[in-house]
Design a protein around this motif. Structure first.
Motif, PDB file in Angstrom:
ATOM      1  N   TRP A 218      59.764  17.388  36.805  1.00 58.25           N
ATOM      2  CA  TRP A 218      61.102  17.052  37.273  1.00 58.25           C
ATOM      3  C   TRP A 218      61.696  15.912  36.463  1.00 58.25           C
ATOM      4  O   TRP A 218      60.973  15.125  35.853  1.00 58.25           O
ATOM      5  CB  TRP A 218      61.071  16.617  38.739  1.00 58.25           C
ATOM      6  CG  TRP A 218      60.618  17.683  39.679  1.00 58.25           C
ATOM      7  CD1 TRP A 218      61.403  18.611  40.309  1.00 58.25           C
ATOM      8  CD2 TRP A 218      59.273  17.960  40.095  1.00 58.25           C
ATOM      9  NE1 TRP A 218      60.634  19.437  41.092  1.00 58.25           N
ATOM     10  CE2 TRP A 218      59.329  19.063  40.978  1.00 58.25           C
ATOM     11  CE3 TRP A 218      58.033  17.395  39.801  1.00 58.25           C
ATOM     12  CZ2 TRP A 218      58.193  19.598  41.571  1.00 58.25           C
ATOM     13  CZ3 TRP A 218      56.898  17.915  40.385  1.00 58.25           C
ATOM     14  CH2 TRP A 218      56.977  19.012  41.263  1.00 58.25           C
ATOM     15  N   SER A 219      63.032  15.857  36.521  1.00 56.87           N
ATOM     16  CA  SER A 219      63.708  14.696  35.950  1.00 56.87           C
ATOM     17  C   SER A 219      64.996  14.476  36.740  1.00 56.87           C
ATOM     18  O   SER A 219      65.402  15.343  37.518  1.00 56.87           O
ATOM     19  CB  SER A 219      64.012  14.917  34.474  1.00 56.87           C
ATOM     20  OG  SER A 219      64.897  16.011  34.345  1.00 56.87           O
ATOM     21  N   PHE A 220      65.622  13.328  36.531  1.00 56.72           N
ATOM     22  CA  PHE A 220      66.882  13.025  37.200  1.00 56.72           C
ATOM     23  C   PHE A 220      68.019  13.084  36.184  1.00 56.72           C
ATOM     24  O   PHE A 220      67.815  12.725  35.012  1.00 56.72           O
ATOM     25  CB  PHE A 220      66.843  11.627  37.814  1.00 56.72           C
ATOM     26  CG  PHE A 220      66.036  11.553  39.083  1.00 56.72           C
ATOM     27  CD1 PHE A 220      66.641  11.727  40.318  1.00 56.72           C
ATOM     28  CD2 PHE A 220      64.667  11.322  39.042  1.00 56.72           C
ATOM     29  CE1 PHE A 220      65.902  11.670  41.493  1.00 56.72           C
ATOM     30  CE2 PHE A 220      63.919  11.255  40.206  1.00 56.72           C
ATOM     31  CZ  PHE A 220      64.539  11.434  41.442  1.00 56.72           C
ATOM     32  N   THR A 221      69.201  13.497  36.630  1.00 53.33           N
ATOM     33  CA  THR A 221      70.345  13.446  35.723  1.00 53.33           C
ATOM     34  C   THR A 221      70.715  11.985  35.502  1.00 53.33           C
ATOM     35  O   THR A 221      70.336  11.114  36.299  1.00 53.33           O
ATOM     36  CB  THR A 221      71.578  14.170  36.311  1.00 53.33           C
ATOM     37  OG1 THR A 221      71.958  13.479  37.513  1.00 53.33           O
ATOM     38  CG2 THR A 221      71.298  15.631  36.598  1.00 53.33           C
ATOM     39  N   ARG A 222      71.462  11.748  34.446  1.00 45.02           N
ATOM     40  CA  ARG A 222      71.838  10.378  34.129  1.00 45.02           C
ATOM     41  C   ARG A 222      72.662   9.777  35.278  1.00 45.02           C
ATOM     42  O   ARG A 222      72.488   8.633  35.662  1.00 45.02           O
ATOM     43  CB  ARG A 222      72.650  10.371  32.835  1.00 45.02           C
ATOM     44  CG  ARG A 222      72.976   8.964  32.387  1.00 45.02           C
ATOM     45  CD  ARG A 222      74.049   8.963  31.359  1.00 45.02           C
ATOM     46  NE  ARG A 222      73.640   9.644  30.146  1.00 45.02           N
ATOM     47  CZ  ARG A 222      74.494  10.164  29.281  1.00 45.02           C
ATOM     48  NH1 ARG A 222      75.778  10.082  29.500  1.00 45.02           N
ATOM     49  NH2 ARG A 222      74.065  10.769  28.192  1.00 45.02           N
ATOM     50  N   GLU A 223      73.564  10.613  35.819  1.00 47.67           N
ATOM     51  CA  GLU A 223      74.419  10.143  36.918  1.00 47.67           C
ATOM     52  C   GLU A 223      73.579   9.725  38.134  1.00 47.67           C
ATOM     53  O   GLU A 223      73.833   8.697  38.765  1.00 47.67           O
ATOM     54  CB  GLU A 223      75.400  11.272  37.284  1.00 47.67           C
ATOM     55  CG  GLU A 223      76.401  10.926  38.353  1.00 47.67           C
ATOM     56  CD  GLU A 223      77.495   9.962  37.883  1.00 47.67           C
ATOM     57  OE1 GLU A 223      78.298   9.556  38.707  1.00 47.67           O
ATOM     58  OE2 GLU A 223      77.512   9.609  36.673  1.00 47.67           O
ATOM     59  N   ALA A 224      72.554  10.517  38.426  1.00 44.98           N
ATOM     60  CA  ALA A 224      71.671  10.189  39.563  1.00 44.98           C
ATOM     61  C   ALA A 224      70.954   8.872  39.289  1.00 44.98           C
ATOM     62  O   ALA A 224      70.809   8.027  40.166  1.00 44.98           O
ATOM     63  CB  ALA A 224      70.665  11.317  39.789  1.00 44.98           C
ATOM     64  N   MET A 225      70.533   8.698  38.028  1.00 47.32           N
ATOM     65  CA  MET A 225      69.841   7.468  37.653  1.00 47.32           C
ATOM     66  C   MET A 225      70.773   6.262  37.810  1.00 47.32           C
ATOM     67  O   MET A 225      70.351   5.187  38.276  1.00 47.32           O
ATOM     68  CB  MET A 225      69.373   7.615  36.204  1.00 47.32           C
ATOM     69  CG  MET A 225      68.184   6.830  35.833  1.00 47.32           C
ATOM     70  SD  MET A 225      66.763   7.098  36.882  1.00 47.32           S
ATOM     71  CE  MET A 225      65.503   7.389  35.724  1.00 47.32           C
ATOM     72  N   VAL A 226      72.022   6.448  37.420  1.00 43.10           N
ATOM     73  CA  VAL A 226      73.002   5.363  37.546  1.00 43.10           C
ATOM     74  C   VAL A 226      73.131   4.949  39.016  1.00 43.10           C
ATOM     75  O   VAL A 226      73.156   3.763  39.349  1.00 43.10           O
ATOM     76  CB  VAL A 226      74.373   5.801  36.967  1.00 43.10           C
ATOM     77  CG1 VAL A 226      75.485   4.836  37.377  1.00 43.10           C
ATOM     78  CG2 VAL A 226      74.290   5.898  35.453  1.00 43.10           C
ATOM     79  N   GLN A 227      73.193   5.935  39.891  1.00 41.22           N
ATOM     80  CA  GLN A 227      73.313   5.629  41.323  1.00 41.22           C
ATOM     81  C   GLN A 227      72.082   4.882  41.819  1.00 41.22           C
ATOM     82  O   GLN A 227      72.186   3.961  42.619  1.00 41.22           O
ATOM     83  CB  GLN A 227      73.461   6.927  42.133  1.00 41.22           C
ATOM     84  CG  GLN A 227      74.775   7.645  41.899  1.00 41.22           C
ATOM     85  CD  GLN A 227      75.960   6.888  42.500  1.00 41.22           C
ATOM     86  OE1 GLN A 227      75.791   6.022  43.335  1.00 41.22           O
ATOM     87  NE2 GLN A 227      77.153   7.222  42.051  1.00 41.22           N
ATOM     88  N   MET A 228      70.929   5.292  41.341  1.00 43.30           N
ATOM     89  CA  MET A 228      69.701   4.640  41.799  1.00 43.30           C
ATOM     90  C   MET A 228      69.630   3.198  41.295  1.00 43.30           C
ATOM     91  O   MET A 228      69.114   2.321  41.949  1.00 43.30           O
ATOM     92  CB  MET A 228      68.469   5.430  41.344  1.00 43.30           C
ATOM     93  CG  MET A 228      68.308   6.705  42.140  1.00 43.30           C
ATOM     94  SD  MET A 228      66.708   7.423  41.881  1.00 43.30           S
ATOM     95  CE  MET A 228      66.951   8.272  40.383  1.00 43.30           C
ATOM     96  N   TRP A 229      70.162   3.007  40.120  1.00 41.76           N
ATOM     97  CA  TRP A 229      70.209   1.665  39.528  1.00 41.76           C
ATOM     98  C   TRP A 229      71.118   0.755  40.364  1.00 41.76           C
ATOM     99  O   TRP A 229      70.838  -0.420  40.569  1.00 41.76           O
ATOM    100  CB  TRP A 229      70.716   1.788  38.099  1.00 41.76           C
ATOM    101  CG  TRP A 229      70.960   0.496  37.377  1.00 41.76           C
ATOM    102  CD1 TRP A 229      71.993  -0.373  37.588  1.00 41.76           C
ATOM    103  CD2 TRP A 229      70.166  -0.069  36.337  1.00 41.76           C
ATOM    104  NE1 TRP A 229      71.892  -1.436  36.741  1.00 41.76           N
ATOM    105  CE2 TRP A 229      70.793  -1.272  35.954  1.00 41.76           C
ATOM    106  CE3 TRP A 229      69.011   0.339  35.672  1.00 41.76           C
ATOM    107  CZ2 TRP A 229      70.286  -2.076  34.956  1.00 41.76           C
ATOM    108  CZ3 TRP A 229      68.518  -0.478  34.669  1.00 41.76           C
ATOM    109  CH2 TRP A 229      69.135  -1.661  34.311  1.00 41.76           C
ATOM    110  N   SER A 230      72.219   1.338  40.865  1.00 39.51           N
ATOM    111  CA  SER A 230      73.202   0.523  41.589  1.00 39.51           C
ATOM    112  C   SER A 230      72.756   0.154  42.998  1.00 39.51           C
ATOM    113  O   SER A 230      73.225  -0.815  43.571  1.00 39.51           O
ATOM    114  CB  SER A 230      74.529   1.272  41.720  1.00 39.51           C
ATOM    115  OG  SER A 230      74.850   1.890  40.522  1.00 39.51           O
TER     116      SER A 230
END
Ligand code: ATP
Ligand code: MG
Length: 344
Positions: A218-230
């Motif tokens: 599995w991997s996360f989309t960049r947008e999902a990663m951005v949300q997790m970062w925030s």
């Protein structure tokens, strides 16, 4: 014959679970250096940090890197043992020491002999037992309940708490002398929101662990990663770990998109800048404008890097409108590899 304790001993026999402290944020690099330094000694350590931040993993690392590594690591959750049984759990008891004590029993301290005892949630230890613990720390002898013989035990003590022990001291709920005796070396595990740059690394680590366990990828989309970062991660690394596991199970696709993220994460506001305000005013004062410019530049760079060059996502990370972000970008002269898919 002694029998094993019914509460926490099972963990002592188990091979230690994954105790790799993942992260390369400067705070974690510093923490790792401190772990290495205290591991070489027998010093008592008090680990503090929010729930789920990794206190137990730090305790296990200290043990694993210490000369005691081949002996037991005995975790004791002071909040999970009924008060009236805690003394016998910790120090053992003689046969007939109290009703129900049909057999003698070694305590957890004996189990940790030449190893490490990890007193988790130490703030929950009753005052009367705190006095006994202090004595053990001072002279290295434990006395089983009902026995008049003290036995020497060489257990290294690591304690942990997620509450403010000093305020418990002020309220008379925790002994001041024990507090100082425990925190010979204080170790602070920072909350995840203060080391956000480790989030992608931790996500990869947990994805890999799930891949090994479940056999998918599995991997996360960049947008999902951005949300997790925030997101602020009040439950820290444990919350992140559980979320990754949940998403892996729930996702039909190998690439996990923002739509699958729980609502509390996608609606979380970013507060990157304020979390990075660690500057202090020195004796000669401070150039506030220069400092603000520097912080702005650093945040903009970091956000762009995190968002893979997407200005819109980077602006969102900083809680800015896209136009304001672009103006700041021009002013700071940040050279970014902004992609072309970031119009709007
Ligand atoms: N830096 C890290 N790298 C990898 N895994 C981590 C890290 N920090 C924490 N974890 C994982 O997160 C979970 C919570 O960590 P841990 O139990 O050490 O936290 P804690 O501070 O003791 O929490 P609590 O206060 O709730 O007892 C564990 O599964 C642990 O393996
Ligand atoms: Mg813990």
């Amino acid at each position: 014959m002694a029998v094993a304790s019914q509460f926490s001993t099972a963990d002592a026999w188990r091979p230690a679970p994954e105790h790799n402290l993942v992260g390369n944020h400067p705070a974690i690099v510093k923490l790792r250096a401190l772990i290495q330094r205290v591991a070489a000694t027998d010093t008592t350590v008090l680990i503090t940090g929010e729930s789920g931040s990794g206190k137990e993993i730090v305790a296990r690392e200290i043990h694993a890197l210490s000369p005691r590594a081949m002996r037991n690591f005995v975790p004791v959750n002071c909040a999970a043992i009924p008060n009236e049984l805690m003394e016998s759990e910790m120090f053992g008891h003689q046969r007939g020491a109290f009703t129900g004590a049909a057999l003698p029993r070694h305590g957890l301290f004996s189990l940790a002999d030449r190893g490490t005892i990890f007193l988790d949630e130490i703030s929950e230890m009753p005052l009367q037992l705190q006095a006994k613990l202090l004595r053990v720390l001072e002279d290295g002898f434990v006395r089983a309940v009902g026995s008049d013989r003290a036995v020497r035990v060489d257990a290294r003590v690591i304690a942990a708490t997620n509450s403010d022990l000093m305020s418990a001291v002020k309220k008379g709920k925790f002994r001041e002398d024990l507090f100082y005796r425990l925190q010979v070396v204080p170790v602070v595990v920072p909350p995840l929101r203060e080391r956000r740059s480790d989030i992608p690394l931790l996500v990869d680590f947990f994805l890999e662990r799930n891949r090994e366990r479940l056999g998918g990828s599995w991997s996360f989309t960049r947008e999902a990663m951005v949300q997790m970062w925030s997101y602020d991660w009040p439950g820290n690394v444990r919350e992140l770990e559980n979320m990754v596991e949940r998403l892996v199970i729930l996702s039909d696709e190998p690439v996990i998109d923002v739509a699958l993220l729980p609502e509390n994460i996608t609606s979380g506001r970013c507060s990157l800048a304020e979390k990075h305000m660690e500057a202090e005013i020195g004796e000669s004062g401070v150039d506030l404008n220069a400092l603000v410019r520097e912080l702005e530049g650093r945040m903009i760079n970091e956000a762009l890097k995190m968002a893979g060059g997407n200005k819109q996502a980077a602006a969102r990370l900083l809680g800015l409108k896209r136009t304001t972000f672009s103006a700041k970008l021009r002013r700071c002269g940040v050279i970014a590899s902004a992609n072309e898919g970031d119009k709007a």
